[in-house]
Design an enzyme around this catalytic site. Structure first.
Site, PDB file in Angstrom:
ATOM      1  N   GLU A   1     -10.836  -1.635   5.944  1.00  0.00           N
ATOM      2  CA  GLU A   1     -10.042  -2.143   7.057  1.00  0.00           C
ATOM      3  C   GLU A   1     -10.913  -2.543   8.243  1.00  0.00           C
ATOM      4  O   GLU A   1     -10.439  -3.209   9.161  1.00  0.00           O
ATOM      5  CB  GLU A   1      -9.014  -1.094   7.500  1.00  0.00           C
ATOM      6  CG  GLU A   1      -7.884  -0.915   6.512  1.00  0.00           C
ATOM      7  CD  GLU A   1      -6.805   0.005   7.035  1.00  0.00           C
ATOM      8  OE1 GLU A   1      -5.620  -0.286   6.792  1.00  0.00           O
ATOM      9  OE2 GLU A   1      -7.135   1.021   7.666  1.00  0.00           O
TER      10      GLU A   1
ATOM     11  N   SER B   1      -2.325   8.012  13.139  1.00  0.00           N
ATOM     12  CA  SER B   1      -2.057   8.211  14.562  1.00  0.00           C
ATOM     13  C   SER B   1      -3.359   8.389  15.330  1.00  0.00           C
ATOM     14  O   SER B   1      -4.391   8.799  14.782  1.00  0.00           O
ATOM     15  CB  SER B   1      -1.163   9.443  14.771  1.00  0.00           C
ATOM     16  OG  SER B   1      -1.892  10.629  14.495  1.00  0.00           O
ATOM     17  N   ASN B   2      -3.311   8.087  16.619  1.00  0.00           N
ATOM     18  CA  ASN B   2      -4.524   8.185  17.429  1.00  0.00           C
ATOM     19  C   ASN B   2      -5.051   9.614  17.495  1.00  0.00           C
ATOM     20  O   ASN B   2      -6.268   9.826  17.598  1.00  0.00           O
ATOM     21  CB  ASN B   2      -4.257   7.633  18.833  1.00  0.00           C
ATOM     22  CG  ASN B   2      -4.310   6.114  18.853  1.00  0.00           C
ATOM     23  OD1 ASN B   2      -4.117   5.457  17.830  1.00  0.00           O
ATOM     24  ND2 ASN B   2      -4.574   5.550  20.013  1.00  0.00           N
ATOM     25  N   GLU B   3      -4.156  10.603  17.417  1.00  0.00           N
ATOM     26  CA  GLU B   3      -4.614  11.991  17.420  1.00  0.00           C
ATOM     27  C   GLU B   3      -5.476  12.280  16.197  1.00  0.00           C
ATOM     28  O   GLU B   3      -6.530  12.941  16.286  1.00  0.00           O
ATOM     29  CB  GLU B   3      -3.405  12.936  17.457  1.00  0.00           C
ATOM     30  CG  GLU B   3      -2.633  12.922  18.761  1.00  0.00           C
ATOM     31  CD  GLU B   3      -1.665  11.746  18.878  1.00  0.00           C
ATOM     32  OE1 GLU B   3      -1.026  11.620  19.928  1.00  0.00           O
ATOM     33  OE2 GLU B   3      -1.545  10.965  17.907  1.00  0.00           O
TER      34      GLU B   3
ATOM     35  N   GLN C   1       0.844  -1.197   0.000  1.00  0.00           N
ATOM     36  CA  GLN C   1       0.000   0.000   0.000  1.00  0.00           C
ATOM     37  C   GLN C   1       0.877   1.244   0.000  1.00  0.00           C
ATOM     38  O   GLN C   1       1.604   1.506   0.963  1.00  0.00           O
ATOM     39  CB  GLN C   1      -0.903  -0.025   1.244  1.00  0.00           C
ATOM     40  CG  GLN C   1      -1.839   1.144   1.383  1.00  0.00           C
ATOM     41  CD  GLN C   1      -2.704   1.022   2.623  1.00  0.00           C
ATOM     42  OE1 GLN C   1      -2.317   0.383   3.601  1.00  0.00           O
ATOM     43  NE2 GLN C   1      -3.878   1.619   2.612  1.00  0.00           N
ATOM     44  N   GLY C   2       0.826   2.028  -1.072  1.00  0.00           N
ATOM     45  CA  GLY C   2       1.650   3.225  -1.207  1.00  0.00           C
ATOM     46  C   GLY C   2       0.895   4.478  -0.822  1.00  0.00           C
ATOM     47  O   GLY C   2       0.472   5.261  -1.697  1.00  0.00           O
ATOM     48  N   TYR C   3       0.702   4.683   0.466  1.00  0.00           N
ATOM     49  CA  TYR C   3      -0.009   5.864   0.957  1.00  0.00           C
ATOM     50  C   TYR C   3       0.946   6.849   1.637  1.00  0.00           C
ATOM     51  O   TYR C   3       1.207   7.923   1.139  1.00  0.00           O
ATOM     52  CB  TYR C   3      -1.102   5.446   1.946  1.00  0.00           C
ATOM     53  CG  TYR C   3      -2.417   5.008   1.341  1.00  0.00           C
ATOM     54  CD1 TYR C   3      -2.532   4.655  -0.001  1.00  0.00           C
ATOM     55  CD2 TYR C   3      -3.563   4.916   2.132  1.00  0.00           C
ATOM     56  CE1 TYR C   3      -3.742   4.233  -0.535  1.00  0.00           C
ATOM     57  CE2 TYR C   3      -4.780   4.502   1.598  1.00  0.00           C
ATOM     58  CZ  TYR C   3      -4.859   4.159   0.267  1.00  0.00           C
ATOM     59  OH  TYR C   3      -6.058   3.755  -0.242  1.00  0.00           O
TER      60      TYR C   3
END
Length: 382
Positions: A243, A363-365, A125-127
């Site tokens: 996902e 990230s969670n933020e 996956q190229g994100y």
């Protein structure tokens, strides 16, 4: 076939096939351990493909098994119970394939789905990029149409399994003049070409399952674009939505194995009878049940009934829980857990790898911002 009969079929197949040379794969692979036994795990993927277990939940019209959600859950439960190894084809099977079924052309589905189902082509996956991780729409990798091909130049980072992948689905900027969310396209790019370079990233664990990927005038055929030029943001976020599928239950079953190992360590060290340790272990077990029931609840929710925050909520649940499990594992093991030999123990690897859980995968933020924006409406849309 009833669900009970289906469970018996899965269990019998695994019992007769996860044997011989494949018996050595039990419990190997997965996050933090993707370096283990790649050649034999590749052969195992093809064994799964030959038996029709890859693409189990895809529609039959697309070469899949057409299995119900309940049957897909059963497969993951039995696979984990049998000690099946971490899957190498999961990015293609659970991320790209549903994306092509939802957004791709019939020609793309005919070209790419069969090799995924047969485990003859693996995907990455190229994100993420060095300056565009959680702010995914800020990607700067460029793609320019040149006749019958797209030419791609830029860099991706934290690309899982890129070192074994045959193809990469790449989010690239095709219109630098458009607003950042609207100038992106979703391209399918072959990895085996002179314009693609993969550099492994050495982790705290000493292994390398993440990679940097450099595109230097790499090319892909013009028809290898999913959706229209400039439609990449819609397609890419569609991929992310997948996902929250049944694959999340496979992840949680891996967590359950890790928790069982922690409980075994506590018993071996004689601390399992201490009420303080019993409370901490019980809290870990309760947290795992919360993860499972949240996943099962969202699996039964039709797309569109909720405002697209299920994956973000799941991330906020599992990432801190998994980090705390790593900390608990080290604490239960005692001072000896701080000593290393030639290789890390499973507990040490768990602790070190989980340091990244709240960062990778968004990230969670950023997950909290997504929930505030889409569910609570407290963040103004740009």
């Amino acid at each position: 076939m009833s669900d009970a009969d289906f469970r018996a079929t899965v269990r019998d197949w695994l019992a007769t096939h996860l044997t011989g040379e494949f018996a050595a794969l039990a419990g190997t692979g997965g996050p933090g351990r993707e370096h283990e036994n790649i050649p034999l795990r590749t052969a195992w993927e093809r064994e799964l493909g030959d038996a029709g277990w890859i693409g189990l939940g895809w529609p039959q019209a697309n070469g899949g098994g057409g299995a119900s959600i309940a049957q897909q859950v059963i497969f993951f439960e039995e696979y984990a119970r049998a000690g099946g190894p971490g899957r190498l084809s999961h990015i293609g099977e659970y991320l790209l394939a549903p994306t092509l079924i939802a957004f791709g052309t019939e020609e793309q589905r005919r070209r790419f789905l069969p090799p995924i189902a047969a485990a003859t082509e693996f995907w990455c996956q190229g994100y993420s990029e060095p300056d565009a991780g959680s702010d995914l729409a800020a990607v700067q990798t460029r793609a320019v149409r040149d006749g019958d091909v797209w030419r791609i130049t830029g860099q991706k980072v934290w690309t899982s399994l890129a070192h074994i992948a045959d193809w990469c689905f790449v989010l690239a900027r095709t219109d630098p003049q458009a607003p950042k969310h609207r100038g992106l396209s979703y391209l399918l790019v072959p990895m085996d070409q002179p314009g693609v370079q993969v550099r492994p990233i050495t982790q705290l664990t000493g292994s390398s399952e993440f990679n940097e990927v450099f595109f230097d005038d790499a090319v892909t055929a013009a028809e290898n674009i999913v959706g229209q030029p400039g439609d990449g943001w819609r397609v890419a976020t569609g991929t992310l939505a997948f996902e929250r599928g049944v694959a999340t239950l496979g992840q949680q079953l891996g967590f359950a194995r890790e928790l069982d190992d922690v409980i075994g360590t506590a018993r071996a060290g004689g601390v399992h009878d201490d009420p303080v340790w019993r409370d901490r272990i019980t809290d870990a077990w309760i947290g795992l049940q919360v993860l499972r029931h949240h996943a099962l609840r969202t699996l039964g929710t039709p797309e569109g009934d909720l405002p697209g925050v299920e994956a973000s909520v799941a991330k906020l649940l599992w990432a801190p829980w998994h980090q705390q499990l790593g900390e608990l594992a080290m604490a239960v093991a005692g001072p000896a857990a701080t000593l290393t030999g030639d290789e890390l123990s499973d507990i040490q690897r768990l602790f070190l790898f989980t340091r990244a859980d709240t960062i990778y995968g968004g990230s969670n933020e950023i997950q909290r911002n997504i929930i505030a924006d889409r569910l609570l409406g407290r963040v103004p849309r740009g």
